[in-house]
Scaffold this active site. Structure first.
Site, PDB file in Angstrom:
ATOM      1  CD  GLU A  64      47.784  39.947  26.364  1.00 11.73           C
ATOM      2  OE1 GLU A  64      46.916  38.656  26.355  1.00 11.73           O
ATOM      3  OE2 GLU A  64      47.499  40.567  27.238  1.00 11.73           O
ATOM      4  CD  GLU A  78      45.697  34.269  32.360  1.00  3.96           C
ATOM      5  OE1 GLU A  78      45.239  33.075  31.971  1.00  3.96           O
ATOM      6  OE2 GLU A  78      45.065  35.087  32.395  1.00  3.96           O
ATOM      7  CB  SER A  79      48.311  39.448  35.282  1.00  2.00           C
ATOM      8  OG  SER A  79      47.371  39.699  34.482  1.00  2.00           O
ATOM      9  CD  GLU A 101      41.621  35.470  33.149  1.00  2.51           C
ATOM     10  OE1 GLU A 101      42.600  35.635  32.451  1.00  2.51           O
ATOM     11  OE2 GLU A 101      40.958  36.590  33.458  1.00  2.51           O
ATOM     12  CE  LYS A 120      47.116  44.299  28.342  1.00  7.08           C
ATOM     13  NZ  LYS A 120      47.428  43.731  29.322  1.00  7.08           N
ATOM     14  CG  ASN A 178      44.280  37.477  35.678  1.00  3.24           C
ATOM     15  OD1 ASN A 178      45.001  38.238  35.768  1.00  3.24           O
ATOM     16  ND2 ASN A 178      43.159  38.050  34.965  1.00  3.24           N
ATOM     17  CE  LYS A 224      43.999  38.619  28.370  1.00  7.38           C
ATOM     18  NZ  LYS A 224      45.037  38.924  29.012  1.00  7.38           N
TER      19      LYS A 224
END
Length: 267
Positions: free
Chosen positions: A62, A224-225, A173, A64, A194, A124
């Site tokens: 990503e 994710e994350s 997600e 970001k 997520n 995103k």
């Protein structure tokens, strides 16, 4: 029906609705439809993230600048340079945050990332309206993110189908079992789990471990994350993940290529 949302997400979605209407006034959907006719063909995001048996994890890296929970992450932000760097580091696809108010993103970053990298590029954002999919495709996106808990299942299905018609893959997600059911019902091939609870911003990889067993084998599972190490990556791989969505860790890493390889090779 839409699930009850935390204050920050409620705030973001309310602002996003106003933002979409302002964008629509500035550039009509008909203009976007015409623009989509001249963009380059899409790159296959789902294929890039599907992990063949016995092979290493795929990484959706990503681009970001900042986030509500972490603040400023990348002071020297440059979408082109970062997409090029992540590609060289071994990413399989690029996620580009386009939300301006809360994440410091911009729609233009999609084209910039795509120019700098041969990889599929995903938009995103907090996508709530089909207009945003036409925006994404006109900007050159190959895929887009939807939040299952933020949309009724009928809207999810319609958005996934529109994306498919435009050649884009939807990554839908979720964070909880109810959201996973909606994500699966949407028909999306890419299912994201997520690990961050948007109600409290707490993160636990147990979320992926708990929900992964309910994701059918024909879907591509993206964790994710909260993934910062080889141990984290190995944990979600054993649970069944095909790919990882990693942003902040790569943006802050002193050696992104080394971290990328640790994540991809984790067992």
């Amino acid at each position: 029906m839409m699930s009850e949302l935390p204050d920050i997400l409620t705030e973001i979605l309310a602002h996003k609705a106003q933002e979409v209407e302002a964008d629509r006034q500035a550039r009509s959907q008909d203009e976007l439809v015409r623009a989509c006719r001249s963009v380059q063909p899409t790159r296959n995001l789902a294929a890039a993230l599907r992990r063949p048996a016995g092979q290493g994890l795929r990484v959706l890296a990503e681009v970001k600048r900042k986030s509500p929970s972490a603040g400023l992450i990348r002071p020297d932000f440059d979408a082109r340079q970062l997409a090029s760097m992540l590609t060289a580091a071994g990413a399989d696809a690029i996620s580009v945050l386009t939300d301006e108010r809360y994440f410091g993103g911009h729609l233009e970053f999609i084209a910039q990332a795509r120019e700098a990298s041969p990889l599929p590029v995903m938009r995103k954002d907090f996508i709530i309206d089909p207009y945003q999919l036409w925006q994404a495709r006109a900007a050159g996106a190959d895929g887009f993110l939807l939040i299952a808990e933020a949309l009724p299942v009928e809207r999810l299905r319609d958005m996934v189908e529109l994306g498919r018609d435009l050649g884009m893959a939807a990554l839908v997600e979720c964070h909880a079992a109810e959201g996973l059911e909606l994500a699966l019902e949407s028909g999306a091939e890419l299912i994201g789990i997520n690990n961050r609870d948007l109600r409290s911003f707490t993160v636990t990889l147990e979320t992926t471990v708990r929900l992964a067993a309910h994701v059918p084998a024909d879907r591509v599972l993206v964790s994710e994350s909260g993934i910062t190490s080889a141990a984290d990556a190995a944990m979600v791989r054993r649970a069944g993940a095909h790919a990882l969505l990693v942003g902040e860790s790569l943006m802050r890493a002193a050696d992104p290529a080394a971290l990328m390889q640790q994540l991809k090779q984790a067992e």
